[in-house]
Motif scaffolding. Sequence first.
Motif, PDB file in Angstrom:
ATOM      1  N   GLN A 149      34.948  51.312  48.178  1.00  0.00           N
ATOM      2  CA  GLN A 149      33.807  51.338  47.603  1.00  0.00           C
ATOM      3  C   GLN A 149      33.006  50.132  48.407  1.00  0.00           C
ATOM      4  O   GLN A 149      33.411  49.520  49.136  1.00  0.00           O
TER       5      GLN A 149
ATOM      6  N   SER B 216      49.509  48.322  42.295  1.00  0.00           N
ATOM      7  CA  SER B 216      48.340  47.373  42.944  1.00  0.00           C
ATOM      8  C   SER B 216      48.781  46.213  41.920  1.00  0.00           C
ATOM      9  O   SER B 216      47.719  45.126  42.083  1.00  0.00           O
TER      10      SER B 216
ATOM     11  N   ALA C 161      36.858  40.878  47.427  1.00  0.00           N
ATOM     12  CA  ALA C 161      36.773  42.271  46.908  1.00  0.00           C
ATOM     13  C   ALA C 161      37.836  42.596  46.111  1.00  0.00           C
ATOM     14  O   ALA C 161      38.324  43.447  45.180  1.00  0.00           O
ATOM     15  N   PHE C 162      39.056  42.285  46.698  1.00  0.00           N
ATOM     16  CA  PHE C 162      40.432  42.846  46.058  1.00  0.00           C
ATOM     17  C   PHE C 162      40.286  42.127  44.614  1.00  0.00           C
ATOM     18  O   PHE C 162      40.710  43.073  43.669  1.00  0.00           O
TER      19      PHE C 162
ATOM     20  N   GLN D   5      37.766  43.898  42.513  1.00  0.00           N
ATOM     21  CA  GLN D   5      38.387  45.354  42.179  1.00  0.00           C
ATOM     22  C   GLN D   5      39.183  45.175  41.005  1.00  0.00           C
ATOM     23  O   GLN D   5      39.252  46.156  40.376  1.00  0.00           O
ATOM     24  N   ARG D   6      40.387  44.526  41.289  1.00  0.00           N
ATOM     25  CA  ARG D   6      41.272  44.335  40.447  1.00  0.00           C
ATOM     26  C   ARG D   6      40.819  44.067  38.981  1.00  0.00           C
ATOM     27  O   ARG D   6      41.214  44.677  38.045  1.00  0.00           O
TER      28      ARG D   6
ATOM     29  N   PRO E 292      43.545  41.521  55.274  1.00  0.00           N
ATOM     30  CA  PRO E 292      42.551  41.802  55.929  1.00  0.00           C
ATOM     31  C   PRO E 292      42.839  41.475  57.728  1.00  0.00           C
ATOM     32  O   PRO E 292      42.412  42.417  58.422  1.00  0.00           O
TER      33      PRO E 292
ATOM     34  N   LEU F 118      44.434  44.655  58.469  1.00  0.00           N
ATOM     35  CA  LEU F 118      43.504  45.826  58.585  1.00  0.00           C
ATOM     36  C   LEU F 118      42.738  45.606  60.048  1.00  0.00           C
ATOM     37  O   LEU F 118      42.485  46.628  60.702  1.00  0.00           O
TER      38      LEU F 118
ATOM     39  N   GLN G 152      36.908  40.163  51.900  1.00  0.00           N
ATOM     40  CA  GLN G 152      37.844  41.116  51.395  1.00  0.00           C
ATOM     41  C   GLN G 152      38.851  40.519  50.515  1.00  0.00           C
ATOM     42  O   GLN G 152      39.316  41.410  49.648  1.00  0.00           O
ATOM     43  N   ILE G 153      39.282  39.484  50.564  1.00  0.00           N
ATOM     44  CA  ILE G 153      40.081  38.639  49.570  1.00  0.00           C
ATOM     45  C   ILE G 153      39.336  38.712  48.161  1.00  0.00           C
ATOM     46  O   ILE G 153      39.837  38.895  47.149  1.00  0.00           O
TER      47      ILE G 153
ATOM     48  N   SER H 178      34.701  37.621  57.176  1.00  0.00           N
ATOM     49  CA  SER H 178      35.155  39.161  56.487  1.00  0.00           C
ATOM     50  C   SER H 178      36.373  39.048  55.852  1.00  0.00           C
ATOM     51  O   SER H 178      36.681  39.760  54.776  1.00  0.00           O
ATOM     52  N   ILE H 179      37.363  38.137  56.126  1.00  0.00           N
ATOM     53  CA  ILE H 179      38.589  37.945  55.450  1.00  0.00           C
ATOM     54  C   ILE H 179      38.370  37.296  54.170  1.00  0.00           C
ATOM     55  O   ILE H 179      38.866  38.047  53.115  1.00  0.00           O
TER      56      ILE H 179
ATOM     57  N   ARG I  88      42.013  50.586  50.825  1.00  0.00           N
ATOM     58  CA  ARG I  88      42.080  51.268  49.487  1.00  0.00           C
ATOM     59  C   ARG I  88      42.552  49.882  48.500  1.00  0.00           C
ATOM     60  O   ARG I  88      41.952  49.587  47.554  1.00  0.00           O
ATOM     61  N   GLU I  89      43.722  49.218  49.032  1.00  0.00           N
ATOM     62  CA  GLU I  89      44.193  48.402  48.257  1.00  0.00           C
ATOM     63  C   GLU I  89      43.164  46.708  48.309  1.00  0.00           C
ATOM     64  O   GLU I  89      43.035  46.466  47.150  1.00  0.00           O
ATOM     65  N   LEU I  90      42.695  46.705  49.312  1.00  0.00           N
ATOM     66  CA  LEU I  90      41.524  45.622  49.145  1.00  0.00           C
ATOM     67  C   LEU I  90      40.320  46.156  48.455  1.00  0.00           C
ATOM     68  O   LEU I  90      39.429  45.198  48.486  1.00  0.00           O
ATOM     69  N   GLY I  91      40.205  47.481  48.142  1.00  0.00           N
ATOM     70  CA  GLY I  91      39.038  47.754  47.411  1.00  0.00           C
ATOM     71  C   GLY I  91      37.731  47.959  48.378  1.00  0.00           C
ATOM     72  O   GLY I  91      36.504  47.906  48.020  1.00  0.00           O
ATOM     73  N   LEU I  92      38.215  48.244  49.591  1.00  0.00           N
ATOM     74  CA  LEU I  92      37.131  48.484  50.864  1.00  0.00           C
ATOM     75  C   LEU I  92      36.519  49.898  50.633  1.00  0.00           C
ATOM     76  O   LEU I  92      35.818  50.353  51.467  1.00  0.00           O
TER      77      LEU I  92
END
Lengths: 235, 235
Positions: free
Chosen positions: A95, A16, B215-216, B219-220, A28, A31, B212-213, B208-209, A89-93
């Motif tokens: 969790q 990642s 969130a990515f 998360q990182r 997104p 997705l 999600q960005i 939501s896009i 998973r990559e986007l962290g969704l």
Amino acid sequence: MSRRAVSANGRSGHGSQGIPEATIARLPVYLRVLYAFAEQDIPTVSSEELAAAAGVNSAKLRKDLSHLGSYGTRGVGYDVEYLVYQVSRELGLTQDWPVVIVGAGNLGRALANYGGFASRGFRIAAVLDSDPEVVGTQIAGHGVLDVEQMEQVVARHRVSIGVIATPAGTAQAVCDRLVATGVTSILNFAPVVLNVPSGVDVRKVDLSIELQILAFHAQRRSVVRVPQDAQAVGR
Amino acid sequence: MSRRAVSANGRSGHGSQGIPEATIARLPVYLRVLYAFAEQDIPTVSSEELAAAAGVNSAKLRKDLSHLGSYGTRGVGYDVEYLVYQVSRELGLTQDWPVVIVGAGNLGRALANYGGFASRGFRIAAVLDSDPEVVGTQIAGHGVLDVEQMEQVVARHRVSIGVIATPAGTAQAVCDRLVATGVTSILNFAPVVLNVPSGVDVRKVDLSIELQILAFHAQRRSVVRVPQDAQAVGR
DNA sequence: ACGCTCTTGTGAACGTTTGCACAAAGTCGG
DNA sequence: CCGACTTTGTGCAAACGTTCACAAGAGCGT
């Protein structure tokens, strides 16, 4: 766009780690399209089909997906369900992301009621406002809390994403306060440029900017007087 | 896609011909910041000040502005009022843009009430909806019209910009209809990828896009466990 | 008029993103 | 098991975007 203060560019490789920003912004979309295929019980899709549905070039899509790993099967395509999982998973969704919305005006209400919000990964922890008239009312199943309770709410729900839906005048103050309480990701709907310390990620959504960009292209089209020939203006 | 329509850039000069897309997207931000300076009766600004207020690098700002022409004065900076005019003109904001909003739900209402809307250049020609319960109600001083009147409204007001604030399910149909009536610029708030013929310009705004960005990156950050300074220079 | 200071406008280097084109790797019918 | 066919994953080059660094101008005090 959206200046990201986080550079954190680690080592190279497949994980990642080094996914280009441009790719992240498209994941997104992929997705969403994948969910649409899944709902039609389509088991696999080719990059061509997926790209068409997402409105991008298929080579770009393949390169984008290749950054996450090698999840396709040559001669066949991508397994929809598996790819949904990998992209999520990559986007962290995978969790849960509690979100606090500040500002319960028209926009805040629209956001709180937005279905796709709670659907996947995101959950409204609270809606805050400073107007005593609004505090205490119900919005999308949430009682509106006083903005003074921001600190408690953020701490209690471990909120790391804040949405600013206040008037422009108070946006920076709200932002500062969110940052002070530990929020590190902010989605700003107010028409101002927010100032944040490095390490905080801000993205903005701005109606009037989008309209102005449309106006520019519309003007150009009418001035240059494009005949009939094919020319894609789209993005 | 999106190949520059202006093939042979006639004069390599400064005209409104070859302005990069990335620059266009920033002009509205500069414009907003310039208005803020103007309101404080500040007569001139340097590229450094302007850039700081807009949240960009000053070299980038200068290069962006240089695409419009040479409107600064060396050793002094830019005349705020003059630059406001030049940027406005470039963006096509010196003319009036009637806009039709389709969808009078929470979002449509928020948009219609958005102050910055009518302020500069843009004017709501009509708000449309298909729900008989909503048609006839008042929103931001506009009576909500039935979506069946789209054709008349667009023709009468010479609307060229349409805003889609409907549920995802009906967005494409609304879009097709807008395009059929002659609308060539569309701002889409529905979470779907719109399909339009070439020559039509679509921009999308998608909560939501953006989430999600965020969130990515969030998360990182939490996975990579950035120490404390989260600074650039990833070593 | 001159030199000092300030700031623009831009050439050049660098980084990122896109798209082509094709080898590699898989499926499928016989 | 083979050969025909399909589709992925990627090397490469071109297009696009950002940033640096500095020459060219413009103002100002003396």
